[in-house]
Each structure stands twice: as C-alpha cells, then as structure tokens.
Scaffold this active site. Sequence first.
Site, PDB file in Angstrom:
ATOM      1  CD  GLU A 156      -3.065  -1.045   2.155  1.00 22.84           C
ATOM      2  OE1 GLU A 156      -2.830  -0.445   3.210  1.00 22.84           O
ATOM      3  OE2 GLU A 156      -4.147  -1.604   1.920  1.00 22.84           O
ATOM      4  CD  GLU A 315      -3.924  -6.266   2.622  1.00 21.55           C
ATOM      5  OE1 GLU A 315      -4.651  -5.658   3.432  1.00 21.55           O
ATOM      6  OE2 GLU A 315      -2.738  -5.982   2.453  1.00 21.55           O
TER       7      GLU A 315
HETATM    8  C1  GLA Z   1      -4.147  -2.865   4.834  1.00 20.57           C
HETATM    9  C2  GLA Z   1      -2.750  -3.427   4.964  1.00 20.57           C
HETATM   10  C3  GLA Z   1      -2.675  -4.647   5.826  1.00 20.57           C
HETATM   11  C4  GLA Z   1      -3.568  -4.528   7.031  1.00 20.57           C
HETATM   12  C5  GLA Z   1      -4.962  -4.251   6.576  1.00 20.57           C
HETATM   13  C6  GLA Z   1      -5.951  -4.191   7.706  1.00 20.57           C
HETATM   14  O1  GLA Z   1      -4.815  -3.239   3.713  1.00 20.57           O
HETATM   15  O2  GLA Z   1      -2.154  -3.693   3.729  1.00 20.57           O
HETATM   16  O3  GLA Z   1      -1.334  -4.820   6.200  1.00 20.57           O
HETATM   17  O4  GLA Z   1      -3.116  -3.502   7.832  1.00 20.57           O
HETATM   18  O5  GLA Z   1      -4.990  -3.022   5.914  1.00 20.57           O
HETATM   19  O6  GLA Z   1      -7.235  -3.888   7.271  1.00 20.57           O
END
Ligand code: GLA
Length: 677
Positions: A156, A315
């Site tokens: 991210e 995710e």
């Molecule tokens: C993000 C991050 C993860 C985690 C999630 C939790 O997407 O990439 O490492 O922190 O949020 O929702």
Amino acid sequence: MKYDALFARTGGFLHGGDYNPEQWLDRPDILEEDIRMMKKAHVNVATLGVFSWSVYEPVEGEYHFEWLKEIADRLYENGIYFILATPSGARPAWMDERYPEVMRTTVKRVKNLHGQRHNHCITSPKYRALVREMDERLAKEFGSHPGLLAWHISNELGGECACPLCEKKFQAYLEQKFDGDIEALNKAWWTTFWSHRYNRFDQIEIPASHGEKSIMGLNLEWRRFTSENTIDFMNQEIEVLRALTPDVPITTNFMHSYPLLDYNRMAKPLDFVSWDSYPCYNNNYESLAKTSFDNALDHITMRSFKKDKPFLVMESVPDLVNWHDYNHAKRPGVHFITAMQSIACGSDSVMYFQWRKSRGSFEQYHGAVVDHLGRDDTRTFKAVTELGAALEKIKEAAGSVCKSSTAILYDWDSRWALDDAAAFSKKTKNYVKTVGSFLNICLKNGVEADVISSVEPLDDYQVVVAPMLYLLQPHTAERLKQFVERGGQLIATYITGYVDENTLCYLGGFPGDGLKDLFGIYVEEIDTLYPKQANGVRFTDGTVWKAADYCEVIRLNGAQVLASYTDDFYAEEPAVTMKQTGRGTAYYIAARCEEAANAAVLRRAWDAAGIARKALPAGVEYHRRYKEHTAYDFYLNYNSAPVQIQMEAAYSLLDDKEVSGEITIPALGVMVCRVQL
Ligand code: GLA
Ligand code: ZN
C-alpha cells in the site's frame, strides 16, 4: 503473457492471503496447524514477507532467509503457492537509527521518529539503495522457487514526504516541466496574484498550510510530483525484480479510491493490478446493496486499469476489521456474496488480511481466517471454507474478462484540482461519489461500464459519461469531440471543463477548450446550494426531478433543451440539453440531479447507441465475464428476501444443473452460470 502463466499453474481462482509465519516461528505446532487448516479451507495461495525486514535482516548486513525457505517449501509441497512481497513498507529500528535520512518528514516539516509503517522518504538514495539490496537478495533466494506466483511490491505505497531531499527533487521536476523558464511557471500558476511571483525554481517550497497553499497550480504539481516520485520508487523495485526474474509477474496492492496517488499512471508498469477491499458492510446508514454497489466502483476502477486481464483482490477480510469507526461483525452470508462480487467484477482472487490473527500489536483484533481461538469450526472459518469450495466449482471462469459498452471518466488530476479549488462548497464537491452515482445507474440497468481516466482511448465504448470533469488534460476535449463525431453518446455534467492542465480558468465560457461548441451551451453562473435547498428539473415529458448542491445557469449555443429548472431566478432556463454532432450526441446535465434524472439521460444515450439494458430486481447486481466463446453470468442478490429473475438457458456452476426461464435466487444468494455464445 506473464499473467496467463501465473494462472495456468493454479488452474483456477486464487484463495488465501497474507500469511505472517515469522510471528510464530517459536510455535512449530501452530505452523503445522496452519498448513492443515489452509488445506481444509481450500487455500491455494499465501502472501509472504509483507513486513518481514526485521526478521530477514535483524542487524545490518546479517541476512536470514532460511525460515522463509522452509515455509515456502512446506506450502508448495502442500499445493499452496505464494506471492512474495518486498518488505519496503516498514523498516527495522537499526535502519532509522543509523540512517535518519530514510525517515519521512511531514508537510509541516516535522521529521517523523522511528515507527509505524509506510513512512519512508520517497526520495532517499540511502533507502532506495537498501531496498535494492534487499530485493536483489530476495530475487536470488526465491526467484526460481516453483511455488512463487508473483512479486508484490512493498505494501500500500502512499503518503508524501517534505524533507529537503524531496523538496529539491520537486524543484528539479518543476524546472524540467517548465523547460527551465520560471516566467512560464509564473504565468501558468498566475503568481502575480498576491505578489507570489518566483524568481528561481529553487525558491519554490512544498505547499503547506503554514506556508504557500494558495497557488492552485503549485498544489496540483505537488500532488502530481508525489505520485510520480512514488511510481519512481516502485519502478526501481520493479526494475531489480524484472532483471533477475523476468518471468515472474509483478503487482503492488492499491487502496480504495486512494486520494494521493494517480493509480491510472501507477498501474502502467505493473503486470497486473491488485487491491485491498474493506467496505463497512451492514452499517446503520445504508443497505447492503448500497454498500456493495459503491464497492463495485472500486473493483471496476481497478479492473479498468488493465481491461484485457483479471485483477486480484489482494486483501479483504472474512470478518470484521479493527479500524472502522465501529467494527461490526460480518453478518452470515455476507462474506460469500461480497467475495463473489469481486469475482463477478473481474477479480481472479479472494484473498485476506490475514490468515491468522496476531497475538499482539496494532492489528491483534483485526479479523482473520483463524481466530485466537484457533479452531476450524468457527463461523468465520466455515464461511471461508465454503467460499473456497465454491471458487473451485466455478474455476473454469478464471482468466475471463468483462467487456463494457460504457465508460465513466475518473481522473485523479481533475479530482485533485477540484478538491483544491477554493470555490463551490467545501462539503459537497463529492467527486468520487458523483462518479459512483453514475456507475450505480449502470449497475441497476445491468449495463457493464468501465471507469477510466480521460487520457485513455475511447474506441471500445459507445457511451461515455464525464461527471464533473473540472480539469481538462491537453487533447481531452478534442478526443471527446472525435468520439461524438464518429457516433458516440457523450454525457457531461455541471463543473466540467472549468480549468486547463495548470488550473487556469478557460476564458469565454465553460466548458472550455472547444467543449461549449460540442455541447452547444455555455455556463454563465453556478449556484451552490445550501444543504436543505433544492431546485427542480422538469423534462419535456413533464417529469420533475430534484436538483441539489449545484445548479449551473447555462445559455444555449446550438443545443436542444431536454429539461428546464422549475424554481428560483433561473426557473425555465435550460438544465439538461443535447446536441448532435456528426453521428453522435453530446448531453449536458447542468445540475446535480437525483438519480432518476441522470438515469433518464443515460437511458436515452443507451437507446441511441443500441445498448440493451437488463431488467433486474432492485438490490441485484449482474456482470458477465467472457472467455473465448463462453460467457459467465453472475447474479448477486443483496436483498434479505428471495428474488425472481428471467434467464436464458445456461448451466449453473454452483448448483451443477441446467437452468432457464424464471429462476429464484435466495436472500444473499449468488448464481454463476455458464452461457455458450
Ligand atoms: C491494509 C494493509 C494490511 C492490514 C490491513 C488491515 O490493507 O495492507 O497490512 O493492515 O490493511 O485492514
Ligand atoms: Zn523525503
């Protein structure tokens, strides 16, 4: 090609997610249990190494990859592939201690301390060198592992850094952009206003609220630069991995409509797109259908970056998260339908953060497949297992793609400029929401739409909607004109074409750059309404719809009137217009109208373009994915009651039977049907 190779190996959809075994290295029993449970849950992929730097290199120059090798081998022996992240999203303490330049500085010019994540200096040559070294080692250690499916760059990527290194690079970027001509910059940024003229590029500071924040062109260039610099950082990681492992595809995980990075540009160097999806389902302010339809905007924006291939949901969470205002448990059945929605929109995966809940630290209560309880008979574990089994049933649909007749334009440049414009209303600009409201209409009518930037080709589309395209990129107006001339149906709205690429207002009438001739109107005034105020737009068939927030007072310049205002000093003045040019039509919606009015214009455009709509019950989403001569139809019923739909003859993959005619889809039910074309 790389992308196809990835999927040929897994033979279907990816199901799995972030796996952080380094948190459990002293618990071999748990690591063993993970494998058993993953197999039970139909997991075929694990994302490894997302934040593993301090375990890979606990002290500078001392590397440990043996633990990960063991894990990767064990996963592979058990039929589970892995996506390997580079660990640049967070840094070990020794690094910040030894090389403080790697730490980020806020725009307030406060240097961050060690900690958190996603907080490196984007420019720092030292950090870039350390990341390069780490990536090279990872590529050498794992690049030829048979279980490796793809690289996942950092995590991210985001934020901004305002340290002296970044400021210098920003100045150099500006100098290059304006060809070393400071007068050109002064003109483009209208700096004579408030006497803010610059003499040299090295006088220009990164915008900040305690410094220069009043030059719109400067603010926009800072956004563009931060985006470019982050892409440059990412590209350096890509370059290393491509050189050492040319056959392994590369992605990074995007965040939902993230405001600070132009994902359209950022997607270009990636082999495929992936993103992290965390909507607030079953909240107390909107229906599940509304939350899900809004989430479709993100899925579809991601898909549209690379339309010829699927994207991945890198995710999501099978249960609650820990960072919403209220972390509501996912209701029964919601995981299934919302995960299937991502597949319906063109994803080839359902993946989670994370496999097993951490015992401590910031995300110890964030949902995961395996709870602290450690059992494989929890509601969440069963939901994940059920989904995994369903993905296997529909696996022949993996690799297929959606095709759209309609495009909705969504530009980061325009978003940045509009959000920053000291005008209209601070609270109701709602650019992304407005883009989403047009996608909602497409979803309700069963018309597949892509969400693309205004610089992308328009040749594949018959209908293009440009909501609030405040800033026009060079050639955008010309391309829109060509689109209409050759038969396209174009719809634009209020606050379109006010400024050029430098945020200078067009003279002689909005929308600028020739668009006032294409639409056959020009804007004389814009009325920003207070929250409880409203106007009405009356169509020529007598229907009246509400208008709120923004009403432009427009004058005709060759267009035909489709609707007029009902109230105020501009009552009876045109509110919705159309004008034919060549073989196509350009429609202008001058006010923020309620959905039904926009839908009426869209229906007109679809009819003119010969695009069929689908009669869908309210709260039902439909998508079709294509693969050669086969199509896969997805029906998602978000209602808490069953619905009936009419279907052509097809084969239901989840029920394993032929279906046709009137079909009942149960509450929260999903149908996935194979249709021979
Ligand atoms: C993000 C991050 C993860 C985690 C999630 C939790 O997407 O990439 O490492 O922190 O949020 O929702
Ligand atoms: Zn910096």
